[in-house]
Each structure stands twice: as C-alpha cells, then as structure tokens.
Write a protein that holds these residues in place. Structure first.
Motif, PDB file in Angstrom:
ATOM      1  N   MET A  22       0.829  -1.220   0.000  1.00 29.96           N
ATOM      2  CA  MET A  22       0.000   0.000   0.000  1.00 29.96           C
ATOM      3  C   MET A  22       0.856   1.260   0.000  1.00 29.96           C
ATOM      4  SD  MET A  22      -3.370  -0.804   2.292  1.00 29.96           S
ATOM      5  CE  MET A  22      -2.584  -1.580   3.672  1.00 29.96           C
ATOM      6  N   VAL A  23       1.927   1.262   0.779  1.00 32.76           N
ATOM      7  CA  VAL A  23       2.825   2.429   0.802  1.00 32.76           C
ATOM      8  C   VAL A  23       3.474   2.619  -0.568  1.00 32.76           C
ATOM      9  CG1 VAL A  23       4.985   3.289   1.780  1.00 32.76           C
ATOM     10  CG2 VAL A  23       3.234   2.351   3.283  1.00 32.76           C
ATOM     11  N   SER A  24       3.869   1.535  -1.214  1.00 31.70           N
ATOM     12  CA  SER A  24       4.479   1.635  -2.546  1.00 31.70           C
ATOM     13  C   SER A  24       3.502   2.191  -3.575  1.00 31.70           C
ATOM     14  CB  SER A  24       4.968   0.260  -3.003  1.00 31.70           C
ATOM     15  OG  SER A  24       5.944  -0.228  -2.146  1.00 31.70           O
ATOM     16  N   ILE A  25       2.256   1.742  -3.529  1.00 33.21           N
ATOM     17  CA  ILE A  25       1.237   2.237  -4.463  1.00 33.21           C
ATOM     18  C   ILE A  25       0.963   3.712  -4.230  1.00 33.21           C
ATOM     19  CG2 ILE A  25      -1.214   2.050  -5.065  1.00 33.21           C
ATOM     20  CD1 ILE A  25      -0.894  -0.998  -4.603  1.00 33.21           C
ATOM     21  N   ILE A  26       0.851   4.115  -2.969  1.00 31.32           N
ATOM     22  CA  ILE A  26       0.598   5.529  -2.654  1.00 31.32           C
ATOM     23  C   ILE A  26       1.764   6.397  -3.129  1.00 31.32           C
ATOM     24  CG2 ILE A  26       0.410   7.162  -0.726  1.00 31.32           C
ATOM     25  CD1 ILE A  26      -1.274   4.975   0.701  1.00 31.32           C
ATOM     26  N   LEU A  27       3.000   5.928  -2.936  1.00 35.53           N
ATOM     27  CA  LEU A  27       4.164   6.691  -3.415  1.00 35.53           C
ATOM     28  C   LEU A  27       4.181   6.785  -4.943  1.00 35.53           C
ATOM     29  CD1 LEU A  27       7.000   5.466  -1.042  1.00 35.53           C
ATOM     30  CD2 LEU A  27       5.971   7.731  -1.134  1.00 35.53           C
ATOM     31  N   ALA A  28       3.841   5.705  -5.631  1.00 38.65           N
ATOM     32  CA  ALA A  28       3.818   5.739  -7.097  1.00 38.65           C
ATOM     33  C   ALA A  28       2.758   6.695  -7.616  1.00 38.65           C
ATOM     34  CB  ALA A  28       3.584   4.324  -7.636  1.00 38.65           C
ATOM     35  N   ILE A  29       1.573   6.669  -7.014  1.00 39.20           N
ATOM     36  CA  ILE A  29       0.502   7.592  -7.430  1.00 39.20           C
ATOM     37  C   ILE A  29       0.910   9.026  -7.147  1.00 39.20           C
ATOM     38  CG2 ILE A  29      -1.862   8.323  -6.902  1.00 39.20           C
ATOM     39  CD1 ILE A  29      -2.532   5.335  -6.538  1.00 39.20           C
ATOM     40  N   SER A  30       1.517   9.268  -5.994  1.00 45.09           N
ATOM     41  CA  SER A  30       1.959  10.628  -5.644  1.00 45.09           C
ATOM     42  C   SER A  30       3.010  11.128  -6.637  1.00 45.09           C
ATOM     43  CB  SER A  30       2.536  10.653  -4.232  1.00 45.09           C
ATOM     44  OG  SER A  30       1.584  10.234  -3.305  1.00 45.09           O
ATOM     45  N   LEU A  31       3.947  10.271  -6.986  1.00 44.92           N
ATOM     46  CA  LEU A  31       4.970  10.655  -7.954  1.00 44.92           C
ATOM     47  C   LEU A  31       4.348  10.959  -9.312  1.00 44.92           C
ATOM     48  CD1 LEU A  31       7.984  10.997  -8.550  1.00 44.92           C
ATOM     49  CD2 LEU A  31       8.033   8.597  -9.193  1.00 44.92           C
ATOM     50  N   TYR A  32       3.402  10.145  -9.742  1.00 47.44           N
ATOM     51  CA  TYR A  32       2.732  10.381 -11.017  1.00 47.44           C
ATOM     52  C   TYR A  32       2.005  11.733 -10.998  1.00 47.44           C
ATOM     53  CZ  TYR A  32      -0.650  10.124 -14.788  1.00 47.44           C
ATOM     54  OH  TYR A  32      -1.416  10.412 -15.875  1.00 47.44           O
ATOM     55  N   LEU A  33       1.296  12.019  -9.911  1.00 45.74           N
ATOM     56  CA  LEU A  33       0.551  13.285  -9.834  1.00 45.74           C
ATOM     57  C   LEU A  33       1.484  14.491  -9.818  1.00 45.74           C
ATOM     58  CD1 LEU A  33      -2.259  12.293  -7.322  1.00 45.74           C
ATOM     59  CD2 LEU A  33      -2.442  12.588  -9.802  1.00 45.74           C
ATOM     60  N   VAL A  34       2.623  14.379  -9.149  1.00 42.34           N
ATOM     61  CA  VAL A  34       3.589  15.482  -9.141  1.00 42.34           C
ATOM     62  C   VAL A  34       4.160  15.677 -10.542  1.00 42.34           C
ATOM     63  CG1 VAL A  34       5.887  16.157  -8.305  1.00 42.34           C
ATOM     64  CG2 VAL A  34       4.175  15.311  -6.699  1.00 42.34           C
ATOM     65  N   MET A  35       4.512  14.596 -11.211  1.00 44.98           N
ATOM     66  CA  MET A  35       5.044  14.701 -12.574  1.00 44.98           C
ATOM     67  C   MET A  35       4.008  15.292 -13.524  1.00 44.98           C
ATOM     68  SD  MET A  35       8.087  13.714 -12.629  1.00 44.98           S
ATOM     69  CE  MET A  35       9.284  12.774 -11.759  1.00 44.98           C
ATOM     70  N   ARG A  36       2.785  14.854 -13.374  1.00 42.92           N
ATOM     71  CA  ARG A  36       1.698  15.351 -14.249  1.00 42.92           C
ATOM     72  C   ARG A  36       1.451  16.833 -14.000  1.00 42.92           C
ATOM     73  NH1 ARG A  36      -1.821  13.294 -18.241  1.00 42.92           N
ATOM     74  NH2 ARG A  36      -3.776  14.407 -18.145  1.00 42.92           N
ATOM     75  N   ALA A  37       1.493  17.256 -12.727  1.00 40.87           N
ATOM     76  CA  ALA A  37       1.226  18.654 -12.402  1.00 40.87           C
ATOM     77  C   ALA A  37       2.375  19.578 -12.810  1.00 40.87           C
ATOM     78  CB  ALA A  37       0.953  18.798 -10.913  1.00 40.87           C
ATOM     79  N   THR A  38       3.588  19.075 -12.859  1.00 42.95           N
ATOM     80  CA  THR A  38       4.733  19.947 -13.142  1.00 42.95           C
ATOM     81  C   THR A  38       5.306  19.758 -14.548  1.00 42.95           C
ATOM     82  OG1 THR A  38       6.240  18.321 -12.177  1.00 42.95           O
ATOM     83  CG2 THR A  38       5.384  20.031 -10.703  1.00 42.95           C
ATOM     84  N   THR A  39       4.605  19.034 -15.409  1.00 40.57           N
ATOM     85  CA  THR A  39       5.129  18.812 -16.753  1.00 40.57           C
ATOM     86  C   THR A  39       5.086  20.104 -17.571  1.00 40.57           C
ATOM     87  OG1 THR A  39       4.985  17.459 -18.731  1.00 40.57           O
ATOM     88  CG2 THR A  39       2.914  18.084 -17.703  1.00 40.57           C
ATOM     89  N   LEU A  40       6.005  20.222 -18.534  1.00 42.81           N
ATOM     90  CA  LEU A  40       6.044  21.386 -19.398  1.00 42.81           C
ATOM     91  C   LEU A  40       5.285  21.135 -20.710  1.00 42.81           C
ATOM     92  CD1 LEU A  40       9.773  22.426 -18.881  1.00 42.81           C
ATOM     93  CD2 LEU A  40       7.724  23.355 -17.770  1.00 42.81           C
ATOM     94  N   LEU A  41       4.770  19.931 -20.895  1.00 51.70           N
ATOM     95  CA  LEU A  41       4.025  19.621 -22.115  1.00 51.70           C
ATOM     96  C   LEU A  41       2.643  20.293 -22.067  1.00 51.70           C
ATOM     97  CD1 LEU A  41       4.784  15.813 -22.413  1.00 51.70           C
ATOM     98  CD2 LEU A  41       5.815  17.669 -23.709  1.00 51.70           C
ATOM     99  N   GLU A  42       2.198  20.790 -23.256  1.00 46.00           N
ATOM    100  CA  GLU A  42       0.865  21.394 -23.306  1.00 46.00           C
ATOM    101  C   GLU A  42      -0.214  20.337 -23.155  1.00 46.00           C
ATOM    102  OE1 GLU A  42       0.189  23.887 -26.626  1.00 46.00           O
ATOM    103  OE2 GLU A  42       2.090  24.923 -26.416  1.00 46.00           O
ATOM    104  N   ASN A  43      -0.042  19.203 -23.818  1.00 45.53           N
ATOM    105  CA  ASN A  43      -1.007  18.113 -23.720  1.00 45.53           C
ATOM    106  C   ASN A  43      -0.300  16.858 -23.190  1.00 45.53           C
ATOM    107  OD1 ASN A  43      -3.072  19.677 -24.873  1.00 45.53           O
ATOM    108  ND2 ASN A  43      -2.229  19.299 -26.905  1.00 45.53           N
ATOM    109  N   PRO A  44      -0.244  16.676 -21.876  1.00 43.96           N
ATOM    110  CA  PRO A  44       0.454  15.506 -21.344  1.00 43.96           C
ATOM    111  C   PRO A  44      -0.273  14.218 -21.753  1.00 43.96           C
ATOM    112  CG  PRO A  44      -0.607  16.750 -19.583  1.00 43.96           C
ATOM    113  CD  PRO A  44      -0.810  17.513 -20.847  1.00 43.96           C
ATOM    114  N   PRO A  45       0.454  13.133 -21.829  1.00 46.24           N
ATOM    115  CA  PRO A  45      -0.178  11.843 -22.216  1.00 46.24           C
ATOM    116  C   PRO A  45      -1.256  11.458 -21.210  1.00 46.24           C
ATOM    117  CG  PRO A  45       2.214  11.650 -22.093  1.00 46.24           C
ATOM    118  CD  PRO A  45       1.867  13.000 -21.610  1.00 46.24           C
ATOM    119  N   ARG A  46      -2.271  10.810 -21.776  1.00 46.26           N
ATOM    120  CA  ARG A  46      -3.370  10.361 -20.911  1.00 46.26           C
ATOM    121  C   ARG A  46      -2.949   9.093 -20.195  1.00 46.26           C
ATOM    122  NH1 ARG A  46      -8.935  11.916 -22.979  1.00 46.26           N
ATOM    123  NH2 ARG A  46      -9.441  10.173 -21.640  1.00 46.26           N
ATOM    124  N   LEU A  47      -3.613   8.825 -19.123  1.00 47.24           N
ATOM    125  CA  LEU A  47      -3.305   7.631 -18.326  1.00 47.24           C
ATOM    126  C   LEU A  47      -3.843   6.375 -18.955  1.00 47.24           C
ATOM    127  CD1 LEU A  47      -1.966   7.092 -15.509  1.00 47.24           C
ATOM    128  CD2 LEU A  47      -4.271   6.567 -14.778  1.00 47.24           C
TER     129      LEU A  47
END
Length: 107
Positions: A82-107
């Motif tokens: 559970m801790v690993s899944i929460i960390l992976a989701i958190s990392l994905y959300l941070v990357m998605r929020a801070t990306t410089l792409l105009e249209n980031p890839p969909r999940l």
C-alpha cells in the motif's frame, strides 16, 4: 581437536499482551550457532572451554530470521504494498502537475 566451543543462542521472548489477549510467556529459540576454535593434535588432553551466549533478537532481526507466524508477514507485505502504491501515485501526480508539455499523455 577443538579446545574452545562457543554456543551462540538467539531467541525472542513472548509475553502477556492484555490488548491482544495473548498469554504466551516463554522464550522461542530462533537460531543456535556453534563455533569451534583453538585446534590442536593432542589426543590425550580432554579439556575444552565452553562459552555460552544468550542473545535476544530485536524486531528487525526477528523479521529477517522469519521468526513470526505467516500472518505477520502477510500484514507486513500488505502495508509495504500500500505504501508503494501511494508513493507511485503521488509521484505520477507530481510529474503530471509539473510537466512542461501542453497536452500531457493520458493515463
């Protein structure tokens, strides 16, 4: 013929737990190691030195030695998963929020 024998006994103590309603007092042996030393070829000498050491293991050493029941390891596995899944989701959300792409890839 060895002249010194070291016996290293590792254990953990089980005690009374009113919260879990467990009364398993006593010690459980986890491992015993025997180390021989001071060898010589004198077959007429029958003396030797025996050294005993009793050592209680801490929680991490008990986990590494698989000294607990299977249920403890199932719970430990689920917590780590559970801790690993929460960390992976958190990392994905941070990357998605801070990306410089105009249209980031969909999940």
């Amino acid at each position: 013929v060895p002249r010194t024998v070291e016996l290293d006994i590792r254990y953990y103590e089980r005690g009374y737990s009113p919260r879990l309603k467990l009364d398993q007092q006593g010690k459980k042996l986890v491992s015993i190691d025997v180390v021989f030393g001071d060898y010589n070829d004198d077959m007429t000498d029958s003396t030797y030195d025996l050294q005993l050491s009793f050592r209680p293991l801490n929680y991490v050493e008990l986990i590494v030695a698989f000294a607990f029941d299977a249920g403890v390891f199932v719970v430990l596995f689920l917590i780590i998963a559970m801790v690993s899944i929460i960390l992976a989701i958190s990392l994905y959300l941070v990357m998605r929020a801070t990306t410089l792409l105009e249209n980031p890839p969909r999940l």
